[in-house]
Design an enzyme around this catalytic site. Structure first.
Site, short mmCIF file in Angstrom:
data_model
loop_
_atom_site.label_atom_id
_atom_site.label_comp_id
_atom_site.label_asym_id
_atom_site.label_seq_id
_atom_site.Cartn_x
_atom_site.Cartn_y
_atom_site.Cartn_z
N HIS A 1 -3.60 -1.05 -8.07
CA HIS A 1 -3.20 -0.11 -6.86
C HIS A 1 -1.80 0.48 -7.04
O HIS A 1 -1.90 1.72 -6.67
CB HIS A 1 -3.19 -0.71 -5.71
N LEU B 1 0.02 22.90 0.75
CA LEU B 1 -1.08 22.03 0.62
C LEU B 1 -1.47 21.31 1.81
O LEU B 1 -0.29 20.52 2.20
CB LEU B 1 -1.11 21.30 -0.44
N ASP C 1 -11.48 5.51 -7.51
CA ASP C 1 -12.20 4.38 -7.77
C ASP C 1 -11.58 3.77 -8.96
O ASP C 1 -11.35 4.42 -9.98
CB ASP C 1 -13.68 4.39 -7.68
C1 FPP Z 1 -10.43 1.60 -5.31
O1 FPP Z 1 -10.32 0.97 -6.42
C2 FPP Z 1 -9.04 1.91 -4.78
C3 FPP Z 1 -8.51 1.48 -3.48
C4 FPP Z 1 -9.71 0.68 -2.73
C5 FPP Z 1 -7.29 1.70 -2.89
C6 FPP Z 1 -6.57 3.23 -3.38
C7 FPP Z 1 -5.30 2.95 -3.24
C8 FPP Z 1 -4.26 3.68 -3.93
C9 FPP Z 1 -4.71 4.57 -5.02
C10 FPP Z 1 -2.95 3.54 -3.74
C11 FPP Z 1 -2.21 4.63 -3.04
C12 FPP Z 1 -2.75 5.37 -2.21
C13 FPP Z 1 -1.91 6.09 -1.45
C14 FPP Z 1 -2.52 7.36 -0.52
C15 FPP Z 1 -0.42 5.94 -1.07
P1 FPP Z 1 -10.93 -0.50 -6.48
O2 FPP Z 1 -9.97 -1.41 -5.74
O3 FPP Z 1 -12.27 -0.35 -5.71
O4 FPP Z 1 -11.44 -0.77 -7.82
P2 FPP Z 1 -12.71 -1.50 -8.32
O5 FPP Z 1 -13.77 -0.68 -7.87
O6 FPP Z 1 -12.25 -1.39 -9.94
O7 FPP Z 1 -12.44 -2.90 -8.10
#
Ligand code: FPP
Length: 249
Positions: free
Chosen positions: A35, A129, A18
Site C-alpha cells: 500500500h 483536474l 488492485d
Molecule cells: C488494493 O490492493 C488496494 C487497496 C485496497 C488500497 C489502495 C490504497 C492505496 C493505493 C494507497 C493510497 C491511496 C490514496 C488515495 C492515498 P489489494 O490490497 O486488494 O491487493 P491484493 O488484491 O493483491 O491483495
C-alpha cells in the site's frame, strides 16, 4: 504521449487500484508495504492525468467490504490515507487539483474524517483536474442511499414518484455533477467491477491489465487511453450510424 488523440480523450477515468497486497507478498513483504508503494503510483498517475488533460480521475481506495480485512491492515490503511492526503495538499494546490471524497464517510474514524474535510476545503478553489477518492465506498450502498434520499423527498411532498428519472437519480448519487467515466481501468489481472460505480459505468469502456498497482505508471495510463481510443463507442447504435455521424461532423 504524442500518439494520443487530443480530441478523443476521456473526460473521466476511473481506476480500481488492485494488487498492492500481492505485489508486496511476491517480495516477501507484508501487505502494508504494498500500500505504501501504491501511494507512489497514485502520485505519478495523478500527475500524468493532469498533464494529459484528463478532467476527472476517480480512484477506488477503500471499499465498504475492505472494512472486513484484518484490523491491522485497516488501521494501517487509515493512517496512510490521512498522512498521505495531508502531505499532498501543497502539491495538489500547486497543480490546481481539486480533491473530493465519495463513500460512506460516516464509517471513518473522526480524525480521518476531519483530515478529509480539511483537505477538501483547502483544495476547493482549484479549477484543474478533479481528483475523486472513493473511500468506504460501495456502489450498492450508494444506490440504496440514493433511493432513500428520493423516497424521503417523495414522502415530504417535494417530488412525485413518477418524476424520478435517470438524471434525477444520478443527482442523488455521491457523484452528483460529475460526468460518467468513459474509461475504467483495473490493475492486477482481476476482471471484475467489485461494486464500483455500477450506475455510472453503464457505457464505460473497461480496460484490464495484469500490471500490479504499485508498478503502474504514466506509460501504462497512456497505453490504456490509446486502447480506449481504438474502440468504437456505439451506445446501443449500429456501427454504420456511428460512422455516418462521424463523417457528418
Ligand atoms: C488494493 O490492493 C488496494 C487497496 C485496497 C488500497 C489502495 C490504497 C492505496 C493505493 C494507497 C493510497 C491511496 C490514496 C488515495 C492515498 P489489494 O490490497 O486488494 O491487493 P491484493 O488484491 O493483491 O491483495
Amino acid at each position: 504521449m504524442e500518439n494520443l488523440d487530443q480530441n478523443r480523450l476521456p473526460k473521466h477515468i476511473a481506476i480500481i487500484m488492485d494488487g498492492n497486497g500481492r505485489w508486496a507478498q511476491e517480495q516477501g513483504q507484508d501487505r502494508l508495504f504494498g500500500h505504501y508503494h501504491g501511494v507512489v503510483s497514485v502520485r505519478k498517475v495523478v500527475e500524468a492525468a493532469a498533464e494529459i488533460g484528463i478532467q476527472y480521475l476517480t480512484l477506488y481506495a477503500f471499499s465498504t467490504e475492505n472494512w472486513d480485512r484484518p484490523a491491522e491492515e485497516v488501521a494501517g490503511l487509515m493512517t496512510l490515507f490521512v498522512e498521505t492526503i495531508a502531505k499532498e495538499v501543497p502539491d495538489l494546490n500547486k497543480n490546481n487539483i481539486q480533491l473530493q471524497f465519495i463513500g460512506d464517510l460516516s464509517q471513518l474514524p473522526p480524525e480521518a474524517r476531519t483530515a478529509l474535510d480539511v483537505s477538501t476545503a483547502q483544495t476547493a478553489a482549484n479549477t484543474g483536474l478533479k481528483l475523486i477518492i472513493a473511500l468506504s465506498y460501495s456502489s450498492r450502498w450508494e444506490i440504496v442511499n440514493a433511493a432513500q434520499i428520493l423516497a424521503k423527498r417523495v414522502l415530504d411532498g417535494q417530488l412525485a414518484a413518477e418524476d424520478i428519472n435517470e438524471p434525477l437519480f444520478a443527482e442523488a448519487l455521491s457523484t452528483k455533477g460529475i460526468p460518467d467515466p468513459e474509461l475504467m481501468i483495473r490493475t492486477s489481472g482481476e476482471h471484475r467491477i467489485s461494486n464500483f460505480l455500477l450506475f455510472q459505468l453503464a457505457y464505460a469502456e473497461l480496460y484490464f491489465t495484469n500490471t500490479r498497482w504499485p508498478d503502474f505508471r504514466k506509460p501504462h495510463l497512456i497505453e490504456a487511453i490509446l486502447d480506449y481510443q481504438s474502440r468504437e463507442r456505439r451506445f446501443g447504435k449500429t456501427s454504420a450510424q456511428i460512422t455516418s455521424n462521424e463523417e457528418n461532423k
